[in-house]
Design a protein around this motif. Structure first.
Motif, PDB file in Angstrom:
ATOM      1  N   ASN A 473      -8.468  -8.273   2.987  1.00 17.35           N
ATOM      2  CA  ASN A 473      -8.997  -7.345   2.019  1.00 17.35           C
ATOM      3  C   ASN A 473      -7.687  -6.544   1.351  1.00 17.35           C
ATOM      4  OD1 ASN A 473     -11.606  -8.381   2.368  1.00 17.35           O
ATOM      5  ND2 ASN A 473     -11.955  -6.829   3.865  1.00 17.35           N
ATOM      6  N   GLN A 476      -7.400  -4.228  -2.028  1.00 18.92           N
ATOM      7  CA  GLN A 476      -8.041  -3.099  -2.227  1.00 18.92           C
ATOM      8  C   GLN A 476      -6.704  -1.887  -1.976  1.00 18.92           C
ATOM      9  OE1 GLN A 476     -11.470  -2.742   0.089  1.00 18.92           O
ATOM     10  NE2 GLN A 476     -12.534  -2.593  -1.730  1.00 18.92           N
ATOM     11  N   GLU A 479      -5.882   0.130  -5.150  1.00 20.06           N
ATOM     12  CA  GLU A 479      -6.866   1.191  -5.713  1.00 20.06           C
ATOM     13  C   GLU A 479      -6.731   2.275  -4.865  1.00 20.06           C
ATOM     14  OE1 GLU A 479     -10.748  -0.353  -5.460  1.00 20.06           O
ATOM     15  OE2 GLU A 479     -10.243  -2.381  -6.258  1.00 20.06           O
TER      16      GLU A 479
END
Length: 802
Positions: A473, A476, A479
């Protein structure tokens, strides 16, 4: 050249008429042959006094020649040290002249002073070389090398040789000591001891002979690499083979994991493939520590076929739910080995995360025994506790020689890493993060009697697992880093805000300390205050809201009703007496300075005073500056941590304890090497009676009908005291909401807590911060929220107060 008797000027020395040679011969060097010739010629014919003087001077010259290697009689001429032998020539000539004799003159001629120079010695060069080594002044060391050594080794190569040893052996400092010296002709050897103090291998001590050669008038070092370590023979390479223990875990105060080594599972969904969304949310919510609403928000705007990361969970927890998860279409599971932060990070701004060693810090870590490719604590407890969590590396230091030979230099045994137990309560922390979701702000909960931090939540938060490069993951992370709300900022300690009406606690205390006010001082609190003149009217928070102002009130009631005019007047009166008094008291309450929490970064806030304003703005302090400070506005800035520290001191009787985040540090199965001890940092400057006045005012806020937050605590069985605050945002946004206070349950198994809730740009303190404060009290004492719902979870409540 032949030595001839020169012309003289004469003077008397020790009763003898002695001639002063003036010829060039006596001012220049003489040969060994002429020296012997004139001694043999003149010695038999000299009078006894002059003969004795000649013998003394000859003996001195011969002794000096034998002692000083530069003037050895074995050398063909006395020309290597012109200055020294010019002086000896003068001595000899005086002696010879004494043998000749001459009539006296009445006026002596004064000789110009003859300068002297110390004879160089090898110890001096050796001492300078070793001193430069201790200071890591490699250029200075290199300047003392012999020309042959400098021809064989460049300065860059010389420096690199020492730096390679420092880096490989993890040298932190060098200690040297001269032992003895031996000189023979133009060669010498100085024996010295050296201790290389290292991080991994302790002290490495060797005795080494430093060879020196005479170069002109100076001793210089004949250098080779084995002067660093005797084992470094030609062609040898220093090699360190190290091993290190597994990184230790970080736990909460109850032993629940906050950062652990092990298997984790990255969890995500493809929204278009979800068939039973309710079942998915019910399973994943407890695994990830997020509410169903938080999970839904993550994929609300995603395309049906997008993969949306939701978070990470421990492999063991996923295994317990594996049968259910495998039967839920749309859920994706990916396993990986990592430094894992459960529940997508409990207190990530406090616990921190790991990162690669930056180029700027590489040499620092290598000096500690790191190879450079490790991941180390970047911020928070991970960074502060690096030396405990990483353990002590061990290994061997050896020299690899040609022919596959290996010579051991030193070795050490690795020591296990030590687990760090934070003061945090993981369950309470997660509850705080959940209740803050959707807001920008912070919550801090302290043990009022020790300063131990039970909760430190900052919102928005972030998932520290995203910093792990093997995490599926990890995309991310971009962000997170680009989020304008700056989730990496710890708003609890680094956010500096106007405190608003919470600061009235300080103003009330200062008013009593000034002698101008007492508990019973009455003031008629209306909707306006005109102490600065008709053109500068100040307003009560009740103005324009259809709420009747309290009227005639005392100091306790002024705190409970948060009456602006009362505190305008108090600040105005103190300013007239001494404009520095209120700022001084504020600092005694811990504001305008660091709390010294230590493990996380913090801001000092700002308490302005006349000197500060003059220096900052080149402007004089005015009564209006004090009046604005009277309600926590103007230039005043505080951190949530400073506010809760003050509230804890009011609760515990006046002691400002240093906030602490580490409960204990302990090796596996061993006794703690560190245990938290409360650290008093100061005392509130209040008498017991004055402190009780403040407590009564804070208690009335939540219990009396006129209290600004009473309606928020109706039905709560845990006694609570506190203060609302609504602070204007200097940036022009909506007001910041504050509520800070403490509990007075006096339960033997549950220490009373102090707490602050601060929400940015939402409005009134009683509308947002006070309900969150109540929710956290319920979770702390009951383990879960009661049926009480916060205003934004239902219909709006009645008219809020600041």
């Amino acid at each position: 050249m032949p030595f001839s008797i020169p012309t003289f000027s004469r003077w008397n020395v020790n009763g003898l008429w002695i001639a002063l040679p003036m010829s060039w011969a006596c001012r220049s060097a003489i040969s060994c042959a002429n020296f012997v010739k004139w001694v043999l010629i003149l010695l038999p014919i000299c009078p006894r006094p002059a003969k004795n003087l000649l013998r003394i001077n000859v003996r001195y010259i011969l002794q000096s020649s034998m002692v000083n290697s530069q003037t050895s009689l074995h050398r063909p001429h006395f020309t290597t040290r012109p200055f020294t032998f010019s002086l000896l020539n003068w001595v000899l000539c005086i002696s010879l002249a004494a043998c000749v004799g001459a009539p006296a003159v009445t006026t002596p001629i004064a000789l110009p002073p003859t300068p002297t120079r110390p004879t160089p010695n090898p110890e001096g060069t050796a001492a300078a070389f070793l001193d430069a080594w201790e200071r890591a002044d490699y250029a200075g060391m290199y300047s003392l090398l012999s020309p042959l050594s400098q021809d064989a080794t460049s300065l860059e190569e010389f420096q690199q040789a020492y730096e390679n040893v420092n880096r490989t052996a993890t040298v932190t400092s060098v200690e040297t000591r001269l032992l003895n010296a031996l000189a023979s002709g133009d060669k010498a050897a100085v024996r010295f001891s050296v201790t290389l103090h290292t991080t991994l291998f302790g002290g490495i001590t060797r005795e080494i002979n430093l060879p020196l050669v005479l170069t002109g008038e100076l001793w210089t070092v004949s250098w080779s690499a084995n002067l660093i370590l005797p084992e470094l023979e030609p062609g040898g390479v220093l090699v360190a083979n190290t091993s290190f223990p597994a990184r230790a875990n970080i736990y909460d105060r109850n032993g629940k994991g906050l950062a652990v080594q092990g298997e984790a599972v990255a969890i995500g969904v493809r929204p278009g493939q979800l068939q039973d969304e309710g079942a998915v949310l019910n399973v994943l919510s407890p695994l990830l520590g997020l509410t169903p609403q938080q999970l839904q928000a993550k994929y609300a705007n995603a395309q049906p076929d997008w993969y949306v990361p939701l978070g990470e969970a421990a492999a063991a927890d996923v295994q317990a739910n594996l049968s259910v998860l495998y039967n839920l279409p749309g859920v994706t599971l990916d396993s990986y080995t990592t430094r894992f932060y459960p529940f997508t990070g409990a207190a990530p701004q406090v616990v921190g995360y790991l990162s690669a060693i930056s180029p700027e810090r590489l040499s620092d870590y290598q000096a500690q025994g790191y190879s450079g490719d490790e991941r180390v604590g970047a911020v928070g407890l991970e960074a502060w506790g690096e030396r405990y969590l990483a353990g002590t590396r061990g290994g061997t230091l050896s020299v690899a020689l040609p022919g596959n030979q290996v010579r051991l230099v030193a070795e050490s045994v690795r020591q296990p890493a030590q687990a760090l137990y934070a003061t945090l309560d993981r369950d309470l922390q997660i509850a705080a993060q959940q209740v803050l979701h959707g807001f920008r702000g912070s919550i801090i909960v302290l043990d009022a009697n020790t300063g131990a931090v039970l909760t430190m939540a900052s919102s928005p938060t972030f998932d520290p697992n995203l910093f792990e490069p093997t995490n599926p993951n990890r995309d991310q992370l971009t962000e997170v880093l680009n989020d304008p709300a700056n989730p990496l900022l710890n708003r609890a300690t680094q956010g500096a805000y106007p405190p608003g009406s919470i600061f009235k606690v300080v103003v009330a205390s200062a008013a009593m300390l000034s002698g101008l006010y007492t508990r019973d001082t009455i003031y008629n609190c209306g909707n306006t205050w005109n102490g600065l003149g008709a053109n500068n009217i100040k307003y009560n928070w009740t103005f324009g809201r259809g709420i009747r102002p309290p009227g005639r009130i005392d100091l306790v009631q002024a705190i409970a009703t948060s009456c602006n005019p009362y505190f305008y007047q108090a600040a105005f009166d103190m300013d007239a007496q001494d404009a520095n008094f209120l700022p001084q008291v504020a600092r005694e309450f811990g504001f305008g300075a660091f709390t010294q929490i230590g493990q996380v970064a913090e801001a000092p806030g700002l308490i302005p005073d006349p000197a500060w304003k003059l220096e900052t703005y080149n402007d004089a302090w005015r009564p209006g500056d004090s009046v604005n400070m009277g309600i926590g506005q103007g230039f005043v800035l505080v951190t949530p941590l400073q506010i809760v520290q003050m509230m804890a001191a009011i609760r515990n009787g006046g002691t400002l304890y240093q906030p602490q985040l580490v409960e204990k540090i302990a090796p596996p199965g061993g006794a703690p090497t560190y245990t938290l001890t409360p650290v008093p940092r100061g005392q509130l400057p209040l008498s017991p009676e004055q402190l009780e006045t403040i407590r009564d005012g804070l208690r009335a806020v939540t219990t009396e009908t006129y209290g600004t937050a009473r309606f928020r605590f109706l039905g709560l069985e845990i006694p609570v005291s506190g203060k609302t605050g609504t602070a204007e945002d200097p940036g022009g946004g909506a007001s910041h909401a504050w509520f800070a206070g403490y509990t007075e349950a006096n339960q033997p198994d549950k220490p009373d807590i102090a707490m602050v809730v601060m929400i940015e740009n939402v409005g009134e303190g009683s509308e947002y911060a006070a309900p969150i404060f109540r929710r956290m009290v319920e979770v702390y004492f009951y383990g879960k929220p009661s049926s009480y719902l916060m205003p934004w979870e239902t219909a709006p409540a009645s008219t809020p107060a600041p």
